[in-house]
Design a protein around this motif. Structure first.
Motif, PDB file in Angstrom:
ATOM      1  N   ARG A 194      40.186  37.503  44.522  1.00 54.90           N
ATOM      2  CA  ARG A 194      41.486  36.859  44.705  1.00 54.90           C
ATOM      3  C   ARG A 194      41.256  35.358  44.588  1.00 54.90           C
ATOM      4  O   ARG A 194      40.336  34.808  45.197  1.00 54.90           O
ATOM      5  CB  ARG A 194      42.065  37.222  46.065  1.00 54.90           C
ATOM      6  CG  ARG A 194      43.464  36.685  46.267  1.00 54.90           C
ATOM      7  CD  ARG A 194      44.091  37.284  47.516  1.00 54.90           C
ATOM      8  NE  ARG A 194      45.435  36.797  47.719  1.00 54.90           N
ATOM      9  CZ  ARG A 194      46.516  37.287  47.120  1.00 54.90           C
ATOM     10  NH1 ARG A 194      46.404  38.287  46.278  1.00 54.90           N
ATOM     11  NH2 ARG A 194      47.707  36.773  47.367  1.00 54.90           N
ATOM     12  N   ARG A 195      42.057  34.701  43.787  1.00 59.24           N
ATOM     13  CA  ARG A 195      41.882  33.259  43.577  1.00 59.24           C
ATOM     14  C   ARG A 195      41.979  32.514  44.906  1.00 59.24           C
ATOM     15  O   ARG A 195      42.772  32.855  45.772  1.00 59.24           O
ATOM     16  CB  ARG A 195      42.906  32.750  42.578  1.00 59.24           C
ATOM     17  CG  ARG A 195      42.613  33.282  41.188  1.00 59.24           C
ATOM     18  CD  ARG A 195      43.455  32.604  40.136  1.00 59.24           C
ATOM     19  NE  ARG A 195      43.179  33.188  38.823  1.00 59.24           N
ATOM     20  CZ  ARG A 195      42.191  32.831  38.024  1.00 59.24           C
ATOM     21  NH1 ARG A 195      41.338  31.895  38.408  1.00 59.24           N
ATOM     22  NH2 ARG A 195      42.019  33.399  36.857  1.00 59.24           N
ATOM     23  N   GLY A 196      41.114  31.528  45.058  1.00 57.72           N
ATOM     24  CA  GLY A 196      41.083  30.736  46.280  1.00 57.72           C
ATOM     25  C   GLY A 196      40.209  31.311  47.374  1.00 57.72           C
ATOM     26  O   GLY A 196      40.136  30.741  48.455  1.00 57.72           O
ATOM     27  N   THR A 197      39.541  32.441  47.095  1.00 58.59           N
ATOM     28  CA  THR A 197      38.643  33.044  48.080  1.00 58.59           C
ATOM     29  C   THR A 197      37.287  33.291  47.433  1.00 58.59           C
ATOM     30  O   THR A 197      37.135  33.167  46.214  1.00 58.59           O
ATOM     31  CB  THR A 197      39.176  34.402  48.608  1.00 58.59           C
ATOM     32  OG1 THR A 197      39.004  35.397  47.596  1.00 58.59           O
ATOM     33  CG2 THR A 197      40.636  34.312  49.022  1.00 58.59           C
ATOM     34  N   GLN A 198      36.331  33.667  48.250  1.00 57.20           N
ATOM     35  CA  GLN A 198      35.023  34.053  47.736  1.00 57.20           C
ATOM     36  C   GLN A 198      34.811  35.557  47.813  1.00 57.20           C
ATOM     37  O   GLN A 198      33.773  36.068  47.400  1.00 57.20           O
ATOM     38  CB  GLN A 198      33.909  33.332  48.514  1.00 57.20           C
ATOM     39  CG  GLN A 198      33.928  31.823  48.328  1.00 57.20           C
ATOM     40  CD  GLN A 198      33.790  31.424  46.864  1.00 57.20           C
ATOM     41  OE1 GLN A 198      32.939  31.927  46.152  1.00 57.20           O
ATOM     42  NE2 GLN A 198      34.660  30.530  46.415  1.00 57.20           N
ATOM     43  N   ASP A 199      35.776  36.274  48.365  1.00 52.34           N
ATOM     44  CA  ASP A 199      35.661  37.718  48.529  1.00 52.34           C
ATOM     45  C   ASP A 199      35.804  38.431  47.195  1.00 52.34           C
ATOM     46  O   ASP A 199      36.816  38.277  46.513  1.00 52.34           O
ATOM     47  CB  ASP A 199      36.728  38.240  49.494  1.00 52.34           C
ATOM     48  CG  ASP A 199      36.584  37.658  50.886  1.00 52.34           C
ATOM     49  OD1 ASP A 199      35.443  37.305  51.256  1.00 52.34           O
ATOM     50  OD2 ASP A 199      37.599  37.559  51.580  1.00 52.34           O
ATOM     51  N   GLU A 200      34.772  39.195  46.854  1.00 54.05           N
ATOM     52  CA  GLU A 200      34.786  39.958  45.613  1.00 54.05           C
ATOM     53  C   GLU A 200      34.967  41.433  45.923  1.00 54.05           C
ATOM     54  O   GLU A 200      34.612  41.918  46.990  1.00 54.05           O
ATOM     55  CB  GLU A 200      33.473  39.779  44.836  1.00 54.05           C
ATOM     56  CG  GLU A 200      33.287  38.410  44.274  1.00 54.05           C
ATOM     57  CD  GLU A 200      32.046  38.305  43.400  1.00 54.05           C
ATOM     58  OE1 GLU A 200      31.495  39.345  42.980  1.00 54.05           O
ATOM     59  OE2 GLU A 200      31.632  37.165  43.134  1.00 54.05           O
ATOM     60  N   GLY A 201      35.515  42.133  44.952  1.00 55.45           N
ATOM     61  CA  GLY A 201      35.678  43.575  45.062  1.00 55.45           C
ATOM     62  C   GLY A 201      35.502  44.199  43.691  1.00 55.45           C
ATOM     63  O   GLY A 201      35.340  43.505  42.689  1.00 55.45           O
ATOM     64  N   SER A 202      35.533  45.499  43.663  1.00 59.73           N
ATOM     65  CA  SER A 202      35.382  46.229  42.409  1.00 59.73           C
ATOM     66  C   SER A 202      36.489  47.269  42.316  1.00 59.73           C
ATOM     67  O   SER A 202      36.846  47.896  43.320  1.00 59.73           O
ATOM     68  CB  SER A 202      34.014  46.907  42.372  1.00 59.73           C
ATOM     69  OG  SER A 202      33.835  47.579  41.153  1.00 59.73           O
ATOM     70  N   VAL A 203      37.040  47.413  41.134  1.00 62.09           N
ATOM     71  CA  VAL A 203      38.084  48.394  40.880  1.00 62.09           C
ATOM     72  C   VAL A 203      37.598  49.278  39.740  1.00 62.09           C
ATOM     73  O   VAL A 203      37.317  48.798  38.640  1.00 62.09           O
ATOM     74  CB  VAL A 203      39.419  47.727  40.475  1.00 62.09           C
ATOM     75  CG1 VAL A 203      40.483  48.780  40.196  1.00 62.09           C
ATOM     76  CG2 VAL A 203      39.878  46.756  41.551  1.00 62.09           C
ATOM     77  N   GLU A 204      37.477  50.572  40.015  1.00 64.09           N
ATOM     78  CA  GLU A 204      37.066  51.537  38.997  1.00 64.09           C
ATOM     79  C   GLU A 204      38.280  52.401  38.668  1.00 64.09           C
ATOM     80  O   GLU A 204      38.950  52.898  39.570  1.00 64.09           O
ATOM     81  CB  GLU A 204      35.920  52.398  39.521  1.00 64.09           C
ATOM     82  CG  GLU A 204      35.326  53.301  38.487  1.00 64.09           C
ATOM     83  CD  GLU A 204      34.089  54.021  38.990  1.00 64.09           C
ATOM     84  OE1 GLU A 204      33.564  54.841  38.229  1.00 64.09           O
ATOM     85  OE2 GLU A 204      33.659  53.780  40.145  1.00 64.09           O
ATOM     86  N   SER A 205      38.556  52.555  37.379  1.00 59.33           N
ATOM     87  CA  SER A 205      39.747  53.297  36.991  1.00 59.33           C
ATOM     88  C   SER A 205      39.559  53.979  35.638  1.00 59.33           C
ATOM     89  O   SER A 205      38.604  53.712  34.916  1.00 59.33           O
ATOM     90  CB  SER A 205      40.957  52.356  36.915  1.00 59.33           C
ATOM     91  OG  SER A 205      40.751  51.358  35.932  1.00 59.33           O
ATOM     92  N   MET A 206      40.501  54.843  35.358  1.00 59.48           N
ATOM     93  CA  MET A 206      40.679  55.376  34.013  1.00 59.48           C
ATOM     94  C   MET A 206      41.919  54.681  33.482  1.00 59.48           C
ATOM     95  O   MET A 206      42.915  54.538  34.206  1.00 59.48           O
ATOM     96  CB  MET A 206      40.885  56.891  34.013  1.00 59.48           C
ATOM     97  CG  MET A 206      39.640  57.657  34.412  1.00 59.48           C
ATOM     98  SD  MET A 206      38.200  57.352  33.352  1.00 59.48           S
ATOM     99  CE  MET A 206      38.647  58.224  31.879  1.00 59.48           C
ATOM    100  N   ALA A 207      41.856  54.228  32.247  1.00 57.28           N
ATOM    101  CA  ALA A 207      42.983  53.489  31.686  1.00 57.28           C
ATOM    102  C   ALA A 207      43.422  54.120  30.376  1.00 57.28           C
ATOM    103  O   ALA A 207      42.591  54.504  29.550  1.00 57.28           O
ATOM    104  CB  ALA A 207      42.604  52.029  31.464  1.00 57.28           C
ATOM    105  N   THR A 208      44.724  54.209  30.218  1.00 52.76           N
ATOM    106  CA  THR A 208      45.328  54.676  28.975  1.00 52.76           C
ATOM    107  C   THR A 208      46.146  53.523  28.415  1.00 52.76           C
ATOM    108  O   THR A 208      46.928  52.903  29.147  1.00 52.76           O
ATOM    109  CB  THR A 208      46.222  55.907  29.222  1.00 52.76           C
ATOM    110  OG1 THR A 208      45.432  56.943  29.801  1.00 52.76           O
ATOM    111  CG2 THR A 208      46.827  56.408  27.923  1.00 52.76           C
TER     112      THR A 208
END
Length: 135
Positions: A92-106
């Motif tokens: 999220r902009r303005g933070t240092q917190d990172e995350g990961s999003v795993e998905s299937m995309a069409t």
């Protein structure tokens, strides 16, 4: 354009799209996205082209975007469906917190009136818990 050539061309466009997002080259990304874009995020919310670009620029920074096992189904000579695995490393902009999003995309790609292929629709389905700060 042969099916093999068109398939490779679309894979190249997808690679350009991913690179433009990570490198924050939004003018280039804008040219790859249709003005009619419907972008459905993993949480089910939807954006049009301008709202999606604003979201990338103002809310969520994509630090890494990987695609794999992409499959393309050509529909005539002016439309194609692309499907495959996607992993985003985000912050999220303005933070240092990172995350990961795993998905299937069409995705739906279309050859538009000006002869250019653009992304018309994108729909991602989360393969795990969505990042809590993603809207």
């Amino acid at each position: 354009m042969s099916d093999v050539y068109l398939t490779q061309y679309l894979l190249d466009l997808e690679e350009q799209r991913c690179r433009a997002i990570v490198e924050e080259r939004y003018d280039h990304l804008s040219g790859i996205l249709s003005d009619r874009l419907i972008h459905t995020h993993t949480r089910g919310n939807q954006d049009g082209k301008e709202a999606y670009l604003a979201y990338l620029q103002g809310v969520l920074q994509i630090l890494e975007l990987r695609r794999k096992d992409l499959r393309i189904i050509l529909i005539g000579d002016s439309a194609a469906v692309m499907h495959g695995h996607q992993v985003n490393r985000v912050r999220r902009r303005g933070t240092q917190d990172e995350g990961s999003v795993e998905s299937m995309a069409t995705q739906t790609w279309a050859k538009e009136a000006d002869g250019q292929w653009r992304l018309v629709a994108f729909h991602a389905c989360s393969l795990g818990s969505p990042v809590p700060h993603a809207r």
